[in-house]
Scaffold this motif. Structure first.
Motif, mmCIF file in Angstrom:
data_model
loop_
_atom_site.group_PDB
_atom_site.id
_atom_site.type_symbol
_atom_site.label_atom_id
_atom_site.label_comp_id
_atom_site.label_asym_id
_atom_site.label_seq_id
_atom_site.Cartn_x
_atom_site.Cartn_y
_atom_site.Cartn_z
ATOM 1 N N THR A 291 108.764 11.236 -88.332
ATOM 2 C CA THR A 291 108.215 12.501 -87.869
ATOM 3 C C THR A 291 106.708 12.558 -88.048
ATOM 4 N N ALA A 292 106.173 11.538 -88.738
ATOM 5 C CA ALA A 292 104.728 11.536 -88.952
ATOM 6 C C ALA A 292 103.996 11.344 -87.629
ATOM 7 N N THR A 293 102.829 11.877 -87.548
ATOM 8 C CA THR A 293 102.038 11.720 -86.333
ATOM 9 C C THR A 293 101.032 10.611 -86.527
ATOM 10 N N GLY A 294 100.463 10.155 -85.454
ATOM 11 C CA GLY A 294 99.458 9.104 -85.525
ATOM 12 C C GLY A 294 99.315 8.454 -84.178
ATOM 13 N N THR A 295 98.417 7.492 -84.116
ATOM 14 C CA THR A 295 98.275 6.774 -82.859
ATOM 15 C C THR A 295 99.489 5.889 -82.655
ATOM 16 N N GLY A 296 99.637 5.391 -81.473
ATOM 17 C CA GLY A 296 100.795 4.572 -81.161
ATOM 18 C C GLY A 296 100.952 3.385 -82.087
ATOM 19 N N ILE A 297 99.844 2.675 -82.325
ATOM 20 C CA ILE A 297 99.929 1.465 -83.126
ATOM 21 C C ILE A 297 100.286 1.793 -84.572
ATOM 22 N N THR A 298 99.658 2.836 -85.119
ATOM 23 C CA THR A 298 99.964 3.237 -86.488
ATOM 24 C C THR A 298 101.417 3.656 -86.607
ATOM 25 N N TYR A 299 101.853 4.424 -85.640
ATOM 26 C CA TYR A 299 103.237 4.909 -85.629
ATOM 27 C C TYR A 299 104.216 3.739 -85.558
ATOM 28 N N VAL A 300 103.947 2.832 -84.651
ATOM 29 C CA VAL A 300 104.828 1.675 -84.475
ATOM 30 C C VAL A 300 104.841 0.812 -85.737
ATOM 31 N N SER A 301 103.694 0.609 -86.341
ATOM 32 C CA SER A 301 103.632 -0.186 -87.574
ATOM 33 C C SER A 301 104.479 0.458 -88.667
ATOM 34 N N SER A 302 104.456 1.807 -88.709
ATOM 35 C CA SER A 302 105.241 2.505 -89.730
ATOM 36 C C SER A 302 106.731 2.285 -89.518
ATOM 37 N N ILE A 303 107.170 2.350 -88.267
ATOM 38 C CA ILE A 303 108.599 2.129 -88.008
ATOM 39 C C ILE A 303 108.960 0.671 -88.285
ATOM 40 N N ASP A 304 108.081 -0.239 -87.917
ATOM 41 C CA ASP A 304 108.310 -1.654 -88.239
ATOM 42 C C ASP A 304 108.529 -1.829 -89.744
ATOM 43 N N THR A 305 107.648 -1.219 -90.513
ATOM 44 C CA THR A 305 107.724 -1.328 -91.979
ATOM 45 C C THR A 305 109.023 -0.727 -92.499
ATOM 46 N N LEU A 306 109.392 0.384 -91.900
ATOM 47 C CA LEU A 306 110.593 1.085 -92.333
ATOM 48 C C LEU A 306 111.845 0.222 -92.137
ATOM 49 N N TYR A 307 111.985 -0.351 -90.956
ATOM 50 C CA TYR A 307 113.172 -1.167 -90.683
ATOM 51 C C TYR A 307 113.148 -2.473 -91.468
ATOM 52 N N GLU A 308 111.959 -2.986 -91.686
ATOM 53 C CA GLU A 308 111.857 -4.181 -92.520
ATOM 54 C C GLU A 308 112.335 -3.866 -93.941
ATOM 55 N N ALA A 309 111.943 -2.681 -94.434
ATOM 56 C CA ALA A 309 112.377 -2.262 -95.771
ATOM 57 C C ALA A 309 113.887 -2.069 -95.809
#
Lengths: 296, 199
Positions: free
Chosen positions: B76-94
């Motif tokens: 639900t966090a906001t941000g630019t596309g790349i930041t947002y995508v990196s966060s989801i990447d990190t989340l699924y990796e975790a």
């Protein structure tokens, strides 16, 4: 509008690289080579045309040796954008320019991200930036994360705000996960701010492919490489006009990176300018046109 | 009964670091989530039913650092596309990483519960929370996003509550189990290190 005059990379500057230079053996004077045998001489690959031995170095013996390309390690410095250095799992190399460098740009990159770390022997790490190349601007939620297509990645990574530390080393890391990382050209040096880029700037591609139609109308296409060109429309303050004119005289026939806007790949061209023309249109500002022919 | 183990998730997709394989990896990852949710909830049921050894109650010697806490980002966090995508990447990796570690917790708990005794009810023992139904490709965009956020939040709660359980320790008043009245004693709730003790 910025212009980076490139520094020629030498053995003394490229102090480390994770790309091995072992595609072929090094040329040895007097050794007999079979036809089509390949050797490395001064970071370039040569192929033997006729079997035999010689003591003339391959770069000077064009009768017996055919130049193929730079080695994989050095292709990123060969002034040919389409010839890429590549390595599975990512590329890392360190430059020690021993002079001030405030800009570094990588062209024709195929990777997910590029990081640049500048380490000064006295001050430590003075610059550490990463450019993400994946095209993910349209991802706004989980749904688009999973189902949007993988957009075309950016192919240019520009670092134009590096501090000036003449004794610093510059470590570049081109990351691609476990996939193949590629880079066509690495250019670095000091940038010169030429003026302000305007909306009339035009871009294009010059194709070297050939399409031939025979007498029956059949079309034969010979695919060749192409290059970018750009016709920049620039405003230059009149008080800088003389300085800019001298600068363009200085970089005549020197490969440079011309950056109309660093966030727009299409306005970044590595090549030579073919024409620079300034019209003193107003008391304080001159209207200028600059045509740049990109390298292939 | 041994704690039911889970099947670790496949490699997490990553748009930023491995876009070449993203399409295949994301499809496999998404399709693995329902089974992962089912098996994880069975694991949680078993873990919540564990009764501690009455002579050795408290902080488990399981290496809790191997199941680190979860990133807090839940989409639900906001941000630019790349930041947002990196966060989801990190989340699924975790999440993928934690899925490979949970079974080591189950294995350790099985060793421990092999000599478990009956202890008095401990109402303060942390309960491990379950996973919600994950997002799946048959859902529309709105439902998919809602499920994804809920699933991520429940994953966060699951990992953190599991860690809380593993780190749980307290002084415990123990009932006498010899039938001659109730006595109380204070248990030193230190590390469980005695593997020879039996009920």
């Amino acid at each position: 509008m910025k212009v980076i005059k490139s520094i020629v990379t030498t053995d003394a500057i490229l102090t480390s690289s994770n790309i091995l230079e072992n595609e072929y053996s090094t040329w040895v004077s007097g050794t007999s080579y079979a036809a089509l045998a390949r050797v490395i001489y001064q970071h370039k690959i040569y192929e033997r045309v006729v079997a035999g031995a010689g003591t003339t170095t391959p770069d000077l013996d064009m009768t017996n040796w055919l130049y193929i390309s730079y080695t994989n390690r050095w292709r990123m410095f060969d002034n040919v954008i389409s010839n890429v250095s590549s390595k599975v799992g990512g590329i890392t190399f360190t430059l020690t320019p021993s002079q001030s460098v405030d800009s570094l740009i990588l062209l024709n990159v195929n990777a997910s991200s590029v990081s640049v770390v500048m380490n000064d022997s006295v001050s430590g790490v003075v610059y550490d930036q990463t450019v993400i190349l994946s095209g993910n601007e349209g991802i706004t939620d989980y749904y688009s994360y999973f189902f949007n297509t993988i957009a075309d990645k950016k192919t240019t990574a520009a670092f134009l705000d590096m501090p000036r530390y003449p004794t610093a080393t510059i470590t570049v890391t081109i990351s691609s996960g476990s996939a193949l990382a590629e880079v066509g050209e690495v250019v670095y040096g000091m940038k010169t701010i030429v003026g302000r880029t305007n909306y009339n700037t035009a871009i294009g591609i010059k194709s070297f492919s050939r399409k031939e139609v025979d007498e029956f109308g059949n079309v034969t296409v010979i695919k060749r490489r192409n290059s970018k060109y750009c016709e920049y429309d620039i405003d230059i303050d009149n008080y800088k006009l003389n300085e800019i004119q001298r600068f363009f005289s200085d970089i005549d026939s020197v490969p440079c990176v011309f950056i109309g806007n660093e966030s727009m790949d299409e306005l970044v061209v590595y090549g030579f300018y073919s024409e620079f023309k300034a019209t003193i249109a107003f008391p304080t500002v001159s209207k200028c046109s600059l045509r740049v022919e990109g390298l292939i | 009964m041994a704690i039911r183990q889970i099947t670790p998730l496949p490699s997490a997709p990553s748009r930023t670091s491995d876009p070449t394989n993203f399409v295949n990896e994301s499809a496999l990852f998404l399709s693995a989530l329902p089974s992962f949710q089912t098996k994880t909830n069975l694991f949680i049921t078993d873990v919540n039913l564990i009764k501690w050894n009455k002579f050795n109650f408290g902080l488990l010697s399981c290496p809790i650092s191997t199941v680190p806490s979860f990133p807090t980002f839940n989409g639900t966090a906001t941000g630019t596309g790349i930041t947002y995508v990196s966060s989801i990447d990190t989340l699924y990796e975790a999440l993928q990483n934690r899925s490979t570690l949970v079974n080591s917790v189950a294995t350790w708990l099985d060793n421990f519960s092999a000599y478990q005794g009956v202890v008095s009810t401990d109402s303060s023992k942390p309960s491990v929370s379950t996973l919600s139904v994950p997002h799946n490709k048959s859902q529309g965009q709105a439902a998919f996003n809602t499920s994804a956020i809920a699933f991520t939040t429940s994953s966060n709660n699951f990992i953190n509550s599991l860690n809380a359980l593993l780190q749980y320790t307290r002084d415990f008043w123990l009932d006498d189990d010899y039938g001659d009245g109730t006595i109380f004693m204070t248990i030193d709730c230190g590390l469980i290190t005695d593997s020879t003790i039996t009920n």
